[in-house]
Design a protein around this motif. Structure first.
Motif, PDB file in Angstrom:
ATOM      1  N   THR A   1       0.584  -1.123  -0.050  1.00 42.43           N
ATOM      2  CA  THR A   1      -0.110   0.079   0.296  1.00 42.43           C
ATOM      3  C   THR A   1       1.062   1.653  -0.054  1.00 42.43           C
ATOM      4  OG1 THR A   1      -0.288   0.019   2.623  1.00 42.43           O
ATOM      5  CG2 THR A   1      -1.987  -1.170   1.337  1.00 42.43           C
ATOM      6  N   SER A   2       1.764   1.192   0.464  1.00 39.77           N
ATOM      7  CA  SER A   2       2.564   2.279  -0.044  1.00 39.77           C
ATOM      8  C   SER A   2       4.479   1.715   0.898  1.00 39.77           C
ATOM      9  CB  SER A   2       2.487   3.528   1.289  1.00 39.77           C
ATOM     10  OG  SER A   2       1.970   2.574   2.978  1.00 39.77           O
ATOM     11  N   THR A   3       5.291   2.531   1.591  1.00 41.20           N
ATOM     12  CA  THR A   3       6.145   2.657   1.816  1.00 41.20           C
ATOM     13  C   THR A   3       6.602   3.427   3.130  1.00 41.20           C
ATOM     14  OG1 THR A   3       7.547   4.602   0.471  1.00 41.20           O
ATOM     15  CG2 THR A   3       7.518   1.713  -0.733  1.00 41.20           C
ATOM     16  N   VAL A   4       8.004   3.434   4.283  1.00 43.45           N
ATOM     17  CA  VAL A   4       7.961   4.332   5.448  1.00 43.45           C
ATOM     18  C   VAL A   4       9.040   3.516   5.411  1.00 43.45           C
ATOM     19  CG1 VAL A   4       7.206   2.429   6.376  1.00 43.45           C
ATOM     20  CG2 VAL A   4       7.055   4.743   7.529  1.00 43.45           C
ATOM     21  N   GLN A   5       9.644   4.483   5.965  1.00 42.15           N
ATOM     22  CA  GLN A   5      11.451   4.385   6.083  1.00 42.15           C
ATOM     23  C   GLN A   5      11.503   4.963   7.717  1.00 42.15           C
ATOM     24  OE1 GLN A   5      13.510   8.319   5.553  1.00 42.15           O
ATOM     25  NE2 GLN A   5      15.142   7.404   5.532  1.00 42.15           N
ATOM     26  N   LEU A   6      11.923   3.549   8.281  1.00 37.37           N
ATOM     27  CA  LEU A   6      11.961   3.136   9.984  1.00 37.37           C
ATOM     28  C   LEU A   6      13.522   3.694  10.439  1.00 37.37           C
ATOM     29  CD1 LEU A   6      10.273   0.053   9.932  1.00 37.37           C
ATOM     30  CD2 LEU A   6       9.124   2.735  10.438  1.00 37.37           C
ATOM     31  N   THR A   7      14.334   3.972  11.398  1.00 35.32           N
ATOM     32  CA  THR A   7      14.606   3.300  11.783  1.00 35.32           C
ATOM     33  C   THR A   7      15.484   2.469  13.060  1.00 35.32           C
ATOM     34  OG1 THR A   7      15.394   6.577  11.741  1.00 35.32           O
ATOM     35  CG2 THR A   7      16.975   5.189  13.814  1.00 35.32           C
ATOM     36  N   LEU A   8      16.591   1.375  12.822  1.00 32.35           N
ATOM     37  CA  LEU A   8      16.355   0.180  13.317  1.00 32.35           C
ATOM     38  C   LEU A   8      17.827   0.377  13.768  1.00 32.35           C
ATOM     39  CD1 LEU A   8      15.362  -2.025  10.433  1.00 32.35           C
ATOM     40  CD2 LEU A   8      13.812  -1.128  12.431  1.00 32.35           C
ATOM     41  N   LYS A   9      17.851  -0.152  14.926  1.00 29.65           N
ATOM     42  CA  LYS A   9      19.576  -0.009  16.346  1.00 29.65           C
ATOM     43  C   LYS A   9      19.759  -1.325  15.703  1.00 29.65           C
ATOM     44  CE  LYS A   9      21.681   1.337  19.776  1.00 29.65           C
ATOM     45  NZ  LYS A   9      21.233   1.968  21.636  1.00 29.65           N
ATOM     46  N   TYR A  10      21.241  -1.768  15.524  1.00 32.83           N
ATOM     47  CA  TYR A  10      21.220  -3.500  15.996  1.00 32.83           C
ATOM     48  C   TYR A  10      23.694  -3.019  16.028  1.00 32.83           C
ATOM     49  CZ  TYR A  10      23.344  -8.017  14.741  1.00 32.83           C
ATOM     50  OH  TYR A  10      24.092  -9.639  14.793  1.00 32.83           O
ATOM     51  N   LYS A  11      23.305  -3.762  17.306  1.00 34.09           N
ATOM     52  CA  LYS A  11      24.883  -3.674  18.098  1.00 34.09           C
ATOM     53  C   LYS A  11      25.083  -2.342  18.079  1.00 34.09           C
ATOM     54  CE  LYS A  11      26.210  -8.103  16.295  1.00 34.09           C
ATOM     55  NZ  LYS A  11      27.622  -9.097  15.462  1.00 34.09           N
ATOM     56  N   ASN A  12      24.415  -1.596  18.768  1.00 29.02           N
ATOM     57  CA  ASN A  12      25.184   0.158  19.008  1.00 29.02           C
ATOM     58  C   ASN A  12      25.325   0.804  17.525  1.00 29.02           C
ATOM     59  OD1 ASN A  12      25.469  -0.084  21.556  1.00 29.02           O
ATOM     60  ND2 ASN A  12      27.137  -1.511  21.602  1.00 29.02           N
ATOM     61  N   ARG A  13      24.526   0.781  16.281  1.00 21.37           N
ATOM     62  CA  ARG A  13      24.571   1.705  15.073  1.00 21.37           C
ATOM     63  C   ARG A  13      23.013   1.626  14.925  1.00 21.37           C
ATOM     64  NH1 ARG A  13      28.400  -0.242  11.044  1.00 21.37           N
ATOM     65  NH2 ARG A  13      28.044   1.726   9.318  1.00 21.37           N
ATOM     66  N   LYS A  14      22.967   2.179  14.546  1.00 18.08           N
ATOM     67  CA  LYS A  14      21.561   3.374  13.955  1.00 18.08           C
ATOM     68  C   LYS A  14      21.548   2.954  12.127  1.00 18.08           C
ATOM     69  CE  LYS A  14      19.664   5.302  17.465  1.00 18.08           C
ATOM     70  NZ  LYS A  14      19.137   7.247  18.007  1.00 18.08           N
ATOM     71  N   TYR A  15      20.058   2.866  11.525  1.00 16.96           N
ATOM     72  CA  TYR A  15      20.451   2.776  10.255  1.00 16.96           C
ATOM     73  C   TYR A  15      19.000   2.844   9.660  1.00 16.96           C
ATOM     74  CZ  TYR A  15      24.161  -0.862  11.015  1.00 16.96           C
ATOM     75  OH  TYR A  15      24.768  -1.586  10.951  1.00 16.96           O
ATOM     76  N   LYS A  16      18.630   3.541   8.839  1.00 21.48           N
ATOM     77  CA  LYS A  16      17.609   4.048   8.223  1.00 21.48           C
ATOM     78  C   LYS A  16      17.335   3.460   6.559  1.00 21.48           C
ATOM     79  CE  LYS A  16      17.391   8.770  10.339  1.00 21.48           C
ATOM     80  NZ  LYS A  16      17.385   9.935   9.922  1.00 21.48           N
ATOM     81  N   LEU A  17      15.880   2.360   6.697  1.00 22.08           N
ATOM     82  CA  LEU A  17      15.784   1.468   6.131  1.00 22.08           C
ATOM     83  C   LEU A  17      14.453   2.509   5.120  1.00 22.08           C
ATOM     84  CD1 LEU A  17      16.906  -1.841   7.388  1.00 22.08           C
ATOM     85  CD2 LEU A  17      17.927  -0.289   5.661  1.00 22.08           C
ATOM     86  N   ILE A  18      13.971   1.597   4.362  1.00 27.33           N
ATOM     87  CA  ILE A  18      12.725   1.932   3.354  1.00 27.33           C
ATOM     88  C   ILE A  18      12.731   0.498   3.797  1.00 27.33           C
ATOM     89  CG2 ILE A  18      11.511   1.868   1.732  1.00 27.33           C
ATOM     90  CD1 ILE A  18      12.643   4.624   2.213  1.00 27.33           C
ATOM     91  N   PHE A  19      10.837   0.588   3.630  1.00 30.07           N
ATOM     92  CA  PHE A  19      10.450  -1.357   4.550  1.00 30.07           C
ATOM     93  C   PHE A  19       8.772  -0.497   3.253  1.00 30.07           C
ATOM     94  CE2 PHE A  19      12.538  -2.250   7.435  1.00 30.07           C
ATOM     95  CZ  PHE A  19      12.995  -3.074   7.868  1.00 30.07           C
ATOM     96  N   TYR A  20       8.409  -1.571   2.807  1.00 29.85           N
ATOM     97  CA  TYR A  20       7.026  -2.045   1.692  1.00 29.85           C
ATOM     98  C   TYR A  20       5.872  -2.555   3.478  1.00 29.85           C
ATOM     99  CZ  TYR A  20       9.732  -1.493  -2.538  1.00 29.85           C
ATOM    100  OH  TYR A  20       9.822  -0.797  -3.412  1.00 29.85           O
ATOM    101  N   VAL A  21       5.009  -1.635   2.990  1.00 36.75           N
ATOM    102  CA  VAL A  21       4.112  -2.032   3.739  1.00 36.75           C
ATOM    103  C   VAL A  21       2.953  -2.421   3.004  1.00 36.75           C
ATOM    104  CG1 VAL A  21       2.142  -0.705   5.583  1.00 36.75           C
ATOM    105  CG2 VAL A  21       4.067   0.753   5.446  1.00 36.75           C
ATOM    106  N   VAL A  22       2.168  -3.858   3.871  1.00 40.45           N
ATOM    107  CA  VAL A  22       1.211  -4.984   3.455  1.00 40.45           C
ATOM    108  C   VAL A  22       0.369  -4.913   4.188  1.00 40.45           C
ATOM    109  CG1 VAL A  22       3.882  -5.420   1.832  1.00 40.45           C
ATOM    110  CG2 VAL A  22       2.609  -7.086   4.508  1.00 40.45           C
ATOM    111  N   GLU A  23      -1.212  -4.983   3.160  1.00 39.60           N
ATOM    112  CA  GLU A  23      -1.642  -5.288   4.225  1.00 39.60           C
ATOM    113  C   GLU A  23      -2.188  -6.427   4.470  1.00 39.60           C
ATOM    114  OE1 GLU A  23      -4.097  -3.353   5.231  1.00 39.60           O
ATOM    115  OE2 GLU A  23      -3.959  -1.550   4.234  1.00 39.60           O
ATOM    116  N   THR A  24      -1.224  -7.459   3.994  1.00 45.40           N
ATOM    117  CA  THR A  24      -1.687  -8.763   4.368  1.00 45.40           C
ATOM    118  C   THR A  24      -1.091  -9.011   5.894  1.00 45.40           C
ATOM    119  OG1 THR A  24      -1.352  -9.532   1.885  1.00 45.40           O
ATOM    120  CG2 THR A  24      -0.440 -11.120   3.593  1.00 45.40           C
ATOM    121  N   GLU A  25      -1.031 -10.144   6.054  1.00 46.29           N
ATOM    122  CA  GLU A  25      -0.029 -10.456   7.557  1.00 46.29           C
ATOM    123  C   GLU A  25       0.764 -11.439   7.394  1.00 46.29           C
ATOM    124  OE1 GLU A  25      -0.850 -12.352  11.679  1.00 46.29           O
ATOM    125  OE2 GLU A  25      -2.788 -12.524  10.136  1.00 46.29           O
TER     126      GLU A  25
END
Length: 403
Positions: free
Chosen positions: A370-394
């Motif tokens: 339906t859309s895209t969204v930019q999320l901020t994730l943190k892994y091993k003390n480092r932050k990453y900004k990634l683009i996710f595709y948003v879906v209606e299906t579970e």
């Protein structure tokens, strides 16, 4: 006759000196500040008297030389000046009498007002501005307060705001120190501008130049499809299993094997992406925590396999609050996906952008996000900004190994 010869010999060197040293320039009374012009002329006249040695001459000779040096304009006024004979008995008295008749009476209040209102113009150098202030304060008749008032004026009126603050905060600042700091700042800025205007080149050193030619940089690795590796151990695909031929050592993107229904696996448009399909999802109960951090643990299973690779990440919402989210890492996928319901639980009001991208699974099924969204994730003390595709299906959150 002998005495006359001796007298002539004494005057010959004096005449030669007078001829070698030029007279001071004429006193300018038609333009500029007459008072300042007179002061400059007087200083030049005193220098000439000292250098030429005319002090040994009689007063009439010295006065004649002075009236010649002041120039035609001043001499014409001098003829009509009300100067008494006793006021011009010596050359110094004559010079003072000319000053009284040429220069107007100084209004010290006017000069002080000019000094107090003075400020440095953008085109003025510090030396030019300081000389202007010295000329004004000299006629303002401040007496022993001159240096203190000059320092205060410099601090309050120079054009550089940062330099004013620097001088203002220095409790031990003196007039000479302030002038030196201003000059140093001006010289430094001029030098930096000169350095910045110089053209220069930085040559990159290629440590593999002896073993590889310039075309090496354009080659791609045949195992992963990315930039060429000089050593096979540097390739990340050497331990991966191809999703097409199921053989180890390369990615599906560079696989050369022929498979059935090859036309179904080709992207019909540039915006078609391949992702793994997630068929089951289970959400654990949330553990209680404070308002600043909420924990969501999502367990996922991949169709036709075991639990796959799961990774725990920290995700940040709009208020910079964090929670833990478990994602499935897909080494063959090229896109990240997230279920819209999970997204809204973490971000009550996310910034989503519409998209026309089509996602396709390995079995040919298509998913329309339906859309895209930019999320901020943190892994091993480092932050990453990634683009996710948003879906209606579970679906559980799916993370591409390609970012």
């Amino acid at each position: 006759m002998a005495e006359l010869a001796d007298l002539q010999e004494q005057h010959v060197p004096q005449i030669q000196i007078l001829q070698q040293i030029p007279l001071p320039g004429p006193l300018n009374i038609k333009s500029g500040d007459i008072s300042e012009n007179y002061k400059n002329f007087k200083q030049q006249w005193q220098n000439y008297v000292t250098a030429s040695g005319i002090d040994s001459q009689n007063e009439e000779t010295k006065k004649a030389i002075l009236l010649t040096a002041v120039g035609q304009d001043v001499f014409q006024r001098y003829i009509n000046m009300p100067i008494l004979e006793k006021e011009k008995a010596t050359v110094d008295e004559l010079l003072d009498a000319i000053e009284r008749n040429l220069t107007p009476t100084v209004n010290k209040r006017y000069i002080r007002a000019m000094f107090n209102m003075a400020k440095q113009e953008q085109h003025e150098t510090y030396d030019e501005y300081f000389n202007k202030l010295r000329g004004l304060i000299k006629n303002a008749q401040y007496g022993p307060l001159e240096n203190d008032l000059m320092l205060d004026k410099i601090i309050c009126s120079i054009k550089d705001q940062n330099l004013r603050e620097r001088l203002w905060l220095d409790e031990n600042i003196t007039l000479n120190k302030a002038i030196d700091i201003c000059r140093s700042k001006e010289v430094t800025e001029k030098q930096l501008r000169g350095i910045e205007s110089l053209p220069f080149e930085v040559n990159k050193i290629n440590k593999h130049k002896k073993h590889h030619d310039s075309n090496t940089q354009k080659r791609l690795c045949k195992f992963c499809g990315y930039n060429y590796h000089y050593k096979i151990v540097q390739c990340k695909a050497r331990k991966e299993v191809c999703r097409k031929c199921k053989k180890k050592g390369h990615y599906a993107r560079v696989c050369m094997s022929k498979i059935k229904n090859q036309s179904d696996d080709k992207m019909t448009q540039s915006k078609t992406r391949h992702v793994k399909e997630v068929t089951t999802i289970r959400k654990n109960e949330r553990s209680q925590s404070n308002e600043q951090s909420k924990e969501y643990v999502l367990h996922t299973l991949e169709a036709g396999s075991s639990t796959g690779i799961l990774i725990d990440l920290i995700i940040y919402n709009n208020n910079n609050n964090s929670c833990k989210i478990r994602c499935q890492l897909d080494t063959g996928a090229t896109s990240n996906i997230i279920w819209k319901k999970d997204l809204l639980e973490i971000f009550p009001d996310p910034v989503m952008r519409s998209t026309k991208t089509t996602l396709k699974t390995l079995d040919g099924a298509r998913i329309m996000p339906t859309s895209t969204v930019q999320l901020t994730l943190k892994y091993k003390n480092r932050k990453y900004k990634l683009i996710f595709y948003v879906v209606e299906t579970e679906h559980c959150p799916l993370l591409s190994a390609l970012g």
